[in-house]
Design an enzyme around this catalytic site. Structure first.
Site, PDB file in Angstrom:
ATOM      1  N   SER A 124      33.311  48.234  39.656  1.00 57.67           N
ATOM      2  CA  SER A 124      34.522  47.414  39.633  1.00 57.67           C
ATOM      3  C   SER A 124      35.724  48.285  39.274  1.00 57.67           C
ATOM      4  O   SER A 124      35.716  48.976  38.253  1.00 57.67           O
ATOM      5  CB  SER A 124      34.386  46.283  38.605  1.00 57.67           C
ATOM      6  OG  SER A 124      33.558  45.268  39.086  1.00 57.67           O
ATOM      7  N   HIS A 160      39.448  42.096  35.316  1.00 57.62           N
ATOM      8  CA  HIS A 160      38.268  41.689  34.544  1.00 57.62           C
ATOM      9  C   HIS A 160      37.596  42.862  33.831  1.00 57.62           C
ATOM     10  O   HIS A 160      36.746  42.652  32.956  1.00 57.62           O
ATOM     11  CB  HIS A 160      37.263  40.948  35.435  1.00 57.62           C
ATOM     12  CG  HIS A 160      36.417  41.844  36.302  1.00 57.62           C
ATOM     13  ND1 HIS A 160      36.653  42.019  37.644  1.00 57.62           N
ATOM     14  CD2 HIS A 160      35.341  42.616  36.012  1.00 57.62           C
ATOM     15  CE1 HIS A 160      35.747  42.858  38.143  1.00 57.62           C
ATOM     16  NE2 HIS A 160      34.948  43.232  37.168  1.00 57.62           N
ATOM     17  N   ASP A 171      43.017  39.685  40.430  1.00 61.49           N
ATOM     18  CA  ASP A 171      42.159  40.510  39.573  1.00 61.49           C
ATOM     19  C   ASP A 171      42.520  41.995  39.617  1.00 61.49           C
ATOM     20  O   ASP A 171      41.649  42.858  39.751  1.00 61.49           O
ATOM     21  CB  ASP A 171      40.683  40.321  39.948  1.00 61.49           C
ATOM     22  CG  ASP A 171      39.750  40.781  38.829  1.00 61.49           C
ATOM     23  OD1 ASP A 171      40.127  40.642  37.661  1.00 61.49           O
ATOM     24  OD2 ASP A 171      38.664  41.298  39.137  1.00 61.49           O
TER      25      ASP A 171
END
Length: 251
Positions: A197, A66, A105
């Site tokens: 992230s 993402h 992901d």
């Protein structure tokens, strides 16, 4: 060994791990990069999207899927890039996507140039609740410059990626897909931020990476019923990134 002995042993192990953390951070930071896009004619030219870290041959990097932009404005010169600091100077390298696992992901990137320092991958199947880990990344992007920040905390739970919604009205396509393809993630008692992230979650003593911090993907499943984020942090087990590395012959 009595309960007191077990507690004392656990405290000593945690203390030993923390004692080695400063040296481990020194080894980890050179392998951690910012991931984003760059367009020379844009202001700002560099747009930060997350964190990544070098593995294998030093020319491949892992991050969250993402973190990658859905589309690049190639006609305007926009490129996917990594950013890092070396010898006191900010550096930029063009990156390309090698492989993506959207179910978990995880994404694998490749850059050119001189190989970066790398991190070794540990065994995420051996991670236990209560064990102490650290993660290093860019918690609020490049606002504070290219200086990676480290947090540490315990794995507070090893929990499913998604849990069934109490009513059908709460279900959405993303949650349904994850309920149909269940797996477990690490829940942490340390605070991570959106820029984290893609950060490596690693053993504070050895630096071996056991997970990848995830601030968006997991929350869409675990906290889809909440109107406000809880502040709980999660990490994707590194075993799923290892699959991508095997696919391209790097494991």
């Amino acid at each position: 060994m009595g309960r007191l002995g077990v507690l004392l042993c656990g405290w000593l192990l945690a203390a030993a791990a923390l004692a080695g953390l400063p040296e481990t951070i020194v080894r980890v930071k050179p392998a951690v990069v910012a991931v984003g896009t760059y367009q020379r004619t844009r202001a700002p030219a560099a747009v930060f999207r997350g964190t990544g870290f070098a593995v294998a041959d030093g020319l491949h990097l892992l991050t969250n899927a993402h973190v990658l932009p859905e589309k690049l404005a190639a006609d305007k010169g926009e490129i996917l890039a990594i950013f890092f600091k070396t010898e006191g100077r900010d550096r930029l390298r063009r990156a390309e996507v090698v492989a993506v696992d959207r179910t978990h992901d995880v994404a694998l990137l490749r850059v050119g140039g001189k190989p970066l320092p790398t991190l070794s991958l540990g065994d995420s199947d051996r991670v236990r609740e209560g064990a102490l880990y650290a993660f290093t990344g860019y918690p609020i992007g490049m606002v504070l410059g290219l200086y990676p920040v480290t947090h540490r905390g315990i794995v507070s739970s090893i929990t499913p990626i998604a849990i069934p919604a109490p009513r059908a009205g709460f279900l959405d396509p993303k949650l349904l897909r994850r309920l149909n393809q269940p797996y477990r993630v690490f829940q942490l008692d340390a605070t991570a931020y959106p820029g984290n992230s893609g950060s490596p979650l690693y053993d504070p003593e050895t630096g071996a990476v056991v997970g990848i911090i995830n601030k968006v993907f997991v929350k869409e499943s675990k906290e889809n019923l909440l109107s406000k984020p809880s502040g709980i942090s999660y990490a994707i087990p590194i075993r799923y990134a290892e699959r991508l590395l095997r696919q391209v012959g790097l494991r």
